[in-house]
Design a protein around this motif. Structure first.
Motif, PDB file in Angstrom:
ATOM      1  N   PHE A 114      20.305  24.204  -6.723  1.00  0.00           N
ATOM      2  CA  PHE A 114      19.211  24.686  -7.565  1.00  0.00           C
ATOM      3  C   PHE A 114      18.201  25.486  -6.734  1.00  0.00           C
ATOM      4  N   ARG A 115      17.968  26.713  -7.163  1.00  0.00           N
ATOM      5  CA  ARG A 115      16.934  27.513  -6.492  1.00  0.00           C
ATOM      6  C   ARG A 115      16.205  28.331  -7.539  1.00  0.00           C
ATOM      7  N   HIS A 116      14.889  28.319  -7.460  1.00  0.00           N
ATOM      8  CA  HIS A 116      14.083  29.069  -8.419  1.00  0.00           C
ATOM      9  C   HIS A 116      13.977  30.511  -7.959  1.00  0.00           C
ATOM     10  N   ARG A 155      23.298  35.741  -9.280  1.00  0.00           N
ATOM     11  CA  ARG A 155      22.184  34.964  -8.730  1.00  0.00           C
ATOM     12  C   ARG A 155      21.585  34.136  -9.863  1.00  0.00           C
ATOM     13  N   TYR A 156      21.673  32.841  -9.744  1.00  0.00           N
ATOM     14  CA  TYR A 156      21.257  31.953 -10.829  1.00  0.00           C
ATOM     15  C   TYR A 156      20.359  30.854 -10.280  1.00  0.00           C
ATOM     16  N   ARG A 157      19.753  30.088 -11.197  1.00  0.00           N
ATOM     17  CA  ARG A 157      18.874  29.000 -10.749  1.00  0.00           C
ATOM     18  C   ARG A 157      19.637  27.698 -10.577  1.00  0.00           C
ATOM     19  N   GLN A 158      20.689  27.523 -11.363  1.00  0.00           N
ATOM     20  CA  GLN A 158      21.674  26.499 -11.039  1.00  0.00           C
ATOM     21  C   GLN A 158      22.964  27.235 -10.747  1.00  0.00           C
ATOM     22  N   PHE A 159      23.491  27.059  -9.543  1.00  0.00           N
ATOM     23  CA  PHE A 159      24.752  27.722  -9.183  1.00  0.00           C
ATOM     24  C   PHE A 159      25.595  26.716  -8.412  1.00  0.00           C
ATOM     25  N   TYR A 160      26.882  27.014  -8.311  1.00  0.00           N
ATOM     26  CA  TYR A 160      27.801  26.063  -7.688  1.00  0.00           C
ATOM     27  C   TYR A 160      28.228  26.553  -6.314  1.00  0.00           C
ATOM     28  N   GLN A 161      28.307  25.615  -5.407  1.00  0.00           N
ATOM     29  CA  GLN A 161      28.843  25.941  -4.093  1.00  0.00           C
ATOM     30  C   GLN A 161      30.013  25.018  -3.774  1.00  0.00           C
ATOM     31  N   VAL A 162      30.949  25.527  -2.994  1.00  0.00           N
ATOM     32  CA  VAL A 162      31.850  24.644  -2.265  1.00  0.00           C
ATOM     33  C   VAL A 162      31.352  24.690  -0.832  1.00  0.00           C
ATOM     34  N   VAL A 198      21.088  37.078  10.541  1.00  0.00           N
ATOM     35  CA  VAL A 198      20.332  35.929  11.059  1.00  0.00           C
ATOM     36  C   VAL A 198      20.365  34.718  10.129  1.00  0.00           C
ATOM     37  N   ARG A 199      20.670  34.894   8.835  1.00  0.00           N
ATOM     38  CA  ARG A 199      20.729  33.803   7.873  1.00  0.00           C
ATOM     39  C   ARG A 199      19.338  33.279   7.513  1.00  0.00           C
ATOM     40  N   GLY A 200      19.234  32.764   6.305  1.00  0.00           N
ATOM     41  CA  GLY A 200      17.923  32.386   5.794  1.00  0.00           C
ATOM     42  C   GLY A 200      17.539  30.938   6.005  1.00  0.00           C
ATOM     43  N   GLY A 219      26.241  40.410  -2.718  1.00  0.00           N
ATOM     44  CA  GLY A 219      27.559  40.634  -2.150  1.00  0.00           C
ATOM     45  C   GLY A 219      28.085  39.562  -1.205  1.00  0.00           C
ATOM     46  N   THR A 220      27.254  38.579  -0.844  1.00  0.00           N
ATOM     47  CA  THR A 220      27.752  37.549   0.078  1.00  0.00           C
ATOM     48  C   THR A 220      28.434  36.442  -0.711  1.00  0.00           C
ATOM     49  N   VAL A 221      29.718  36.241  -0.481  1.00  0.00           N
ATOM     50  CA  VAL A 221      30.440  35.214  -1.239  1.00  0.00           C
ATOM     51  C   VAL A 221      30.612  33.934  -0.441  1.00  0.00           C
ATOM     52  N   CYS A 222      30.419  34.010   0.870  1.00  0.00           N
ATOM     53  CA  CYS A 222      30.615  32.819   1.701  1.00  0.00           C
ATOM     54  C   CYS A 222      29.794  33.013   2.967  1.00  0.00           C
ATOM     55  N   PHE A 278      30.130  25.985   6.367  1.00  0.00           N
ATOM     56  CA  PHE A 278      29.845  27.156   5.540  1.00  0.00           C
ATOM     57  C   PHE A 278      29.743  26.731   4.089  1.00  0.00           C
ATOM     58  N   ALA A 279      29.225  27.625   3.251  1.00  0.00           N
ATOM     59  CA  ALA A 279      29.212  27.377   1.804  1.00  0.00           C
ATOM     60  C   ALA A 279      29.647  28.647   1.081  1.00  0.00           C
ATOM     61  N   MET A 280      30.424  28.440   0.013  1.00  0.00           N
ATOM     62  CA  MET A 280      30.871  29.571  -0.808  1.00  0.00           C
ATOM     63  C   MET A 280      30.148  29.521  -2.138  1.00  0.00           C
ATOM     64  N   GLU A 286      30.250  31.072  -8.464  1.00  0.00           N
ATOM     65  CA  GLU A 286      30.084  32.104  -9.506  1.00  0.00           C
ATOM     66  C   GLU A 286      30.428  33.493  -8.956  1.00  0.00           C
ATOM     67  N   ARG A 287      29.999  33.756  -7.730  1.00  0.00           N
ATOM     68  CA  ARG A 287      30.263  35.086  -7.167  1.00  0.00           C
ATOM     69  C   ARG A 287      31.759  35.285  -6.944  1.00  0.00           C
ATOM     70  N   LEU A 288      32.450  34.236  -6.525  1.00  0.00           N
ATOM     71  CA  LEU A 288      33.897  34.364  -6.334  1.00  0.00           C
ATOM     72  C   LEU A 288      34.595  34.597  -7.668  1.00  0.00           C
TER      73      LEU A 288
HETATM   74  P1  ATP Z   1      21.556  35.402  -0.622  1.00  0.00           P
HETATM   75  O1  ATP Z   1      21.257  36.179   0.609  1.00  0.00           O
HETATM   76  O2  ATP Z   1      22.542  36.092  -1.529  1.00  0.00           O
HETATM   77  O3  ATP Z   1      20.337  34.926  -1.334  1.00  0.00           O
HETATM   78  P2  ATP Z   1      21.687  32.928   0.798  1.00  0.00           P
HETATM   79  O4  ATP Z   1      21.719  33.357   2.223  1.00  0.00           O
HETATM   80  O5  ATP Z   1      20.416  32.489   0.219  1.00  0.00           O
HETATM   81  O6  ATP Z   1      22.333  34.095  -0.111  1.00  0.00           O
HETATM   82  P3  ATP Z   1      23.175  30.509   1.311  1.00  0.00           P
HETATM   83  O7  ATP Z   1      22.036  29.611   1.265  1.00  0.00           O
HETATM   84  O8  ATP Z   1      23.816  30.811   2.611  1.00  0.00           O
HETATM   85  O9  ATP Z   1      22.834  31.876   0.536  1.00  0.00           O
HETATM   86  O10 ATP Z   1      24.302  29.992   0.290  1.00  0.00           O
HETATM   87  C1  ATP Z   1      25.706  30.233   0.494  1.00  0.00           C
HETATM   88  C2  ATP Z   1      26.284  31.026  -0.667  1.00  0.00           C
HETATM   89  O11 ATP Z   1      25.895  30.487  -1.915  1.00  0.00           O
HETATM   90  C3  ATP Z   1      25.827  32.463  -0.742  1.00  0.00           C
HETATM   91  O12 ATP Z   1      26.553  33.255   0.140  1.00  0.00           O
HETATM   92  C4  ATP Z   1      26.107  32.810  -2.175  1.00  0.00           C
HETATM   93  O13 ATP Z   1      27.477  33.103  -2.342  1.00  0.00           O
HETATM   94  C5  ATP Z   1      25.785  31.522  -2.881  1.00  0.00           C
HETATM   95  N1  ATP Z   1      24.425  31.565  -3.456  1.00  0.00           N
HETATM   96  C6  ATP Z   1      23.242  31.390  -2.832  1.00  0.00           C
HETATM   97  N2  ATP Z   1      22.203  31.472  -3.688  1.00  0.00           N
HETATM   98  C7  ATP Z   1      22.752  31.696  -4.917  1.00  0.00           C
HETATM   99  C8  ATP Z   1      22.230  31.854  -6.238  1.00  0.00           C
HETATM  100  N3  ATP Z   1      20.907  31.780  -6.479  1.00  0.00           N
HETATM  101  N4  ATP Z   1      23.098  32.071  -7.258  1.00  0.00           N
HETATM  102  C9  ATP Z   1      24.429  32.146  -7.038  1.00  0.00           C
HETATM  103  N5  ATP Z   1      24.991  31.988  -5.829  1.00  0.00           N
HETATM  104  C10 ATP Z   1      24.172  31.766  -4.769  1.00  0.00           C
END
Ligand code: ATP
Ligand code: MG
Length: 426
Positions: A112-114, A121-128, A258-260, A280-283, A305-307, A310-312
């Motif tokens: 969950f991210r606001h 890009r969603y507020r509830q999204f799924y990761q593996v 550098v990653r967030g 564009g980042t899927v993983c 790592f996390a994927m 939804e983007r995939l």
């Molecule tokens: P972005 O730069 O796109 O915001 P992020 O660096 O914040 O991505 P991570 O925290 O590394 O993303 O999360 C790993 C992956 O989860 C991302 O590469 C992306 O595929 C997916 N992801 C992250 N935030 C979202 C979101 N709000 N909605 C859908 N997928 C997301």
């Protein structure tokens, strides 16, 4: 009429028509992970707020503006997890999974991210998410990258994604570089975009990530991270690259990657595609050797790592690479017309399932005309419709109609149906 209540913005229903694709992706990933000796872990979706503040970092976008944080009835500050790594570390520590052992773990579920909702890009999204603990050598970094490359190959995505690779060095090396970067950028402070001016104080490495063209132009002559690397990180990176080269994995070294999240050191990587616009980042992933200790455990090397699921899925759909069998969810559709036919139909279907557990049979249920039942049979995507009318019932037979090919329909004895199907469905 009462006003209808709608879902929360940026939080999606996954409808029945979409589920087969989700299951296909999840199933492929699960098999892949099992094939590499990774074990599943499931964590709660709510944690104490401090867990994320201490791990992700106080001055990251996630913690500063994206977390769903609330007070529960006891007055404790809780947060819907914005990512899984922190929870995974917490769970492993809490249950002693990191003591004198290595772990290769995975999980999947909602995060969950606001953020501002948009495509991908969603507020509830799924990761593996995949996390490994206790291995400091670059072979495990390489294993994770090879594993994701194998997944792209299995999904038909290889040509659509590229690997961006970087090393952030040790904490000490990064601190030294940060000082050099701040010194350089401070001369141009007024020319930086607003976000970067703020980050110059709070999180200067993130300035490298700025999308602003003027800021990017200034960065062209900035000090380079790789000029400040420590020997250990340099060697680690060289070994990782040697393995990837030997495995034929192509990558692009991107010193600005550098990653967030604050917890990364040494290896960081992202798989990116040009097919999904700016999402564009899927993983994405990397090494986080300091995090376990930072959260109160013993120093433990870790990489993961996390994927973004939804983007995939968007990418699979955009490229049209979903195998047709994925969306075909039943093999047989059983129609029943006339007195007593519905009971016989249910029993017949039940017997078939007992004999062939792999067969997917939908019984019509609910009556209706032959025509309306056949319409549903066709819509179900089944290969065959089985018809049980009055004459079939009287003769203990069943009629089989091929819905996908132009074959004559056939009537066979109910007792022979099982064998007929076993042959036809091979
Ligand atoms: P972005 O730069 O796109 O915001 P992020 O660096 O914040 O991505 P991570 O925290 O590394 O993303 O999360 C790993 C992956 O989860 C991302 O590469 C992306 O595929 C997916 N992801 C992250 N935030 C979202 C979101 N709000 N909605 C859908 N997928 C997301
Ligand atoms: Mg983000």
């Amino acid at each position: 009429m009462a006003k209808k209540i709608q879902a929360i913005r940026g939080m999606n229903d996954i409808l029945p028509a979409q589920s087969p694709v989700w299951q296909y992706l999840e199933g492929t990933v699960k098999n892949l992970l099992a094939g590499h000796g990774y074990d599943e872990i499931r964590m709660p979706i709510v944690e104490q707020t401090n867990l994320f503040k201490r791990s992700i970092g106080e001055v990251t976008d996630i913690v500063e503006k994206e977390m769903y944080t609330f007070e529960d009835r006891n007055g404790d500050s809780l947060t819907l997890r914005p990512e899984g790594t922190a929870s995974c570390v917490r769970a492993c520590e809490e249950h002693g999974l990191l003591y004198n052992q290595t772990q290769r773990l995975w999980y999947t579920g909602p995060m969950f991210r606001h953020e501002r909702p948009q495509k991908g890009r969603y507020r509830q999204f799924y990761q593996v998410g995949v996390e490994t603990f206790g291995i400091s050598t670059p072979d495990i970094d390489a294993e994770l990258i090879l594993m994701t490359a194998r997944l792209w190959q299995q999904l038909g995505l290889t040509d659509a994604v590229t690997l961006q690779l970087n090393t952030l060095g040790s904490n000490a090396a990064r601190a030294e570089y940060r000082a050099a970067l701040v010194e350089y950028l401070s001369q141009f402070k007024d020319q930086l975009d607003e976000d970067s001016q703020r980050r110059l104080e709070s999180n200067p490495l993130r300035v490298l990530d700025s999308k602003d063209p003027d800021t990017q132009a200034l960065l062209a002559d900035a000090p380079q991270l790789h000029d400040h690397l420590d020997d250990d990180s340099r060697e680690h990176f060289a070994k990782l690259r040697a393995i990837l080269d030997a495995a034929g994995i192509r990558y692009e070294i991107n010193q600005r990657l550098v990653r967030g999240l604050d917890y990364y050191n040494k290896t960081v990587f992202e798989w990116v595609t040009e097919q999904l616009g700016s999402q564009g980042t899927v993983c994405a992933g990397g090494r986080y050797d300091g995090l376990v200790e930072q959260l109160g455990g013993k120093p433990t090397p870790a990489v993961g790592f996390a994927m973004g699921v939804e983007r995939l899925i968007l990418l699979l759909e955009t490229l049209d690479v979903i195998p047709p069998a994925v969306t075909q969810t039943v093999d047989l559709y059983l129609c029943a017309m006339g007195e007593g036919a519905d009971l016989t139909a249910l029993l017949l279907a039940d017997n078939l399932r007992e004999e062939h557990s792999w067969l997917r049979i939908q019984t019509h249920c609910g009556g209706g005309s032959f025509k309306s039942q056949m319409k549903k049979a066709d819509k179900s995507g089944a290969r065959f419709a089985l018809l049980l009318g009055e004459s079939e019932l009287a003769e203990q037979q069943i009629t089989i109609k091929d819905l996908r090919n132009d074959a004559e329909q056939q009537t066979v004895a109910q007792a022979g149906l099982s064998d007929w199907l076993a042959e036809a469905m091979l």
